[in-house]
Design an enzyme around this catalytic site. Structure first.
Site, short mmCIF file in Angstrom:
data_model
loop_
_atom_site.label_atom_id
_atom_site.label_comp_id
_atom_site.label_asym_id
_atom_site.label_seq_id
_atom_site.Cartn_x
_atom_site.Cartn_y
_atom_site.Cartn_z
N ASP A 19 0.83 -1.21 0.00
CA ASP A 19 0.00 0.00 0.00
C ASP A 19 0.86 1.26 0.00
O ASP A 19 1.99 1.25 0.50
CB ASP A 19 -0.92 -0.03 1.23
CG ASP A 19 -2.10 0.91 1.08
OD1 ASP A 19 -2.39 1.34 -0.06
OD2 ASP A 19 -2.75 1.22 2.10
N GLY A 22 -0.03 5.52 -4.29
CA GLY A 22 -0.66 6.80 -4.65
C GLY A 22 -0.05 7.93 -3.83
O GLY A 22 0.27 9.01 -4.36
N ARG A 23 0.13 7.70 -2.52
CA ARG A 23 0.70 8.74 -1.65
C ARG A 23 2.14 9.04 -2.03
O ARG A 23 2.58 10.19 -2.01
CB ARG A 23 0.61 8.30 -0.17
CG ARG A 23 -0.74 8.61 0.44
CD ARG A 23 -0.99 7.82 1.69
NE ARG A 23 -1.41 6.46 1.38
CZ ARG A 23 -1.63 5.52 2.29
NH1 ARG A 23 -1.46 5.79 3.56
NH2 ARG A 23 -2.04 4.32 1.91
N ASN A 67 -10.87 -2.73 -5.44
CA ASN A 67 -10.11 -1.81 -6.30
C ASN A 67 -10.78 -1.58 -7.66
O ASN A 67 -10.44 -0.62 -8.36
CB ASN A 67 -8.67 -2.29 -6.51
CG ASN A 67 -7.80 -2.17 -5.28
OD1 ASN A 67 -6.87 -2.96 -5.07
ND2 ASN A 67 -8.06 -1.18 -4.42
N ARG A 70 -12.01 1.95 -8.48
CA ARG A 70 -11.12 3.08 -8.80
C ARG A 70 -11.42 3.63 -10.19
O ARG A 70 -12.06 2.96 -11.01
CB ARG A 70 -9.66 2.61 -8.71
CG ARG A 70 -9.29 2.25 -7.28
CD ARG A 70 -7.81 2.10 -7.10
NE ARG A 70 -7.53 1.83 -5.71
CZ ARG A 70 -6.35 1.95 -5.14
NH1 ARG A 70 -5.31 2.34 -5.86
NH2 ARG A 70 -6.18 1.70 -3.86
N ARG A 187 2.25 -4.91 6.10
CA ARG A 187 1.47 -3.87 5.42
C ARG A 187 2.30 -2.60 5.42
O ARG A 187 2.75 -2.14 6.47
CB ARG A 187 0.12 -3.61 6.07
CG ARG A 187 -0.66 -2.52 5.29
CD ARG A 187 -2.12 -2.44 5.58
NE ARG A 187 -2.74 -1.52 4.62
CZ ARG A 187 -3.98 -1.57 4.19
NH1 ARG A 187 -4.77 -2.51 4.64
NH2 ARG A 187 -4.44 -0.70 3.33
#
Ligand code: IPE
Ligand code: IPE
Ligand code: MG
Length: 240
Positions: A19, A22-23, A67, A70, A187
């Site tokens: 994860d 995107g950030r 997902n 999206r 994670r």
């Protein structure tokens, strides 16, 4: 700790919720897809780290059933990356004798991706040095729904007695029944949730959450996760 107690050392199976792509991109003012591209490099790093450490199974949460909600362009970009990865990295799997397997509702994926996946899965089926599992269009609840349907079909056909259903029956009807449960769940990007990943299989896995975003999670970070795991004391509900 008694000397007879099995020591937590190298996990046999590591599962990762990859994860933060995107950030990572947003922090750099880049489109999200750039984060996914860098994330693909971290996938290579994780495969290498597993090979070096002797981890036998690596499961990567690459695309969840959720997902699909999206934006279409992001989904298309992810599918394109997946195809490229399968085309460009298949040789690494051959070189290292790593078998590719997939878990999820594979029928939901575009035909071009399915074709590439099936090809690499078939070509690597005989390898035993390690197993790379891609969770694609995967949902833990969806998997349990699919397992329940399969079990009910057997009961209806008269080949399975309802009283005979136990935990082993459920495990035997999951997508990859012969794969051992993950010993370690990693994670990245700090979120303290499972996001519908391997709900059944993770019941006794050790958890490792790091704030590092997936595109920055390379070999050194992977080694830190393994070293944290090596210090864990797994009790499985017992006393020690
Ligand atoms: C993980 O990164 C990749 C996939 C879910 C496919 P994200 O895309 O979820 O990145 P964030 O969480 O928005 O930072
Ligand atoms: C989990 O990440 C799914 C994958 C890594 C494929 P998400 O980014 O989709 O999860 P949420 O939305 O933060 O729960
Ligand atoms: Mg995310």
């Amino acid at each position: 700790m008694s000397s007879k107690e099995p020591k937590a050392q190298i996990p046999r199976h590591v599962a990762i919720i990859m994860d933060g792509n995107g950030r990572w991109a947003k922090q750099r003012g880049l489109p999200r897809l750039k984060g996914h591209e860098q994330g693909a490099e971290s996938v290579r790093a994780a495969i290498r780290a597993c090979r070096e450490a002797g981890v036998k199974y690596l499961t990567l949460y690459a695309f969840s059933v959720e997902n699909w909600s999206r934006p279409r362009a992001e989904i298309a970009g992810l599918m394109r990356l997946l195809r490229t990865f399968l085309r460009d990295r298949a040789q690494d799997l051959h070189d290292d004798h790593v078998r590719l397997r997939v878990a999820g509702r594979i029928g939901d994926l575009p035909a071009s991706v399915r074709k590439e996946l099936t090809r690499v899965v078939d070509e690597t089926a005989s390898y035993r040095a390690g197993t790379l599992i891609l969770a694609l269009s995967y949902g833990g609840r969806a998997e349990l729904v699919d397992a329940t349907r399969a079990i009910v079909n057997e009961v209806t056909a008269g080949t399975l007695a309802p009283d005979a259903i136990d935990e082993a029956t459920i495990s035997a009807h999951l997508y990859l029944p012969d794969v051992p449960d993950p010993d370690l769940l990693i994670r990245t990007s700090g979120e303290m949730r499972l996001s519908n990943f391997l709900l059944w299989q993770l019941s006794y896995s050790e958890l490792y959450v790091t704030d590092v975003l997936w595109p920055d999670f390379r070999e050194e970070e992977f080694r830190m996760a393994l070293s944290s795991y090596a210090g864990r004391h797994r009790r499985f509900g017992g006393v020690s």
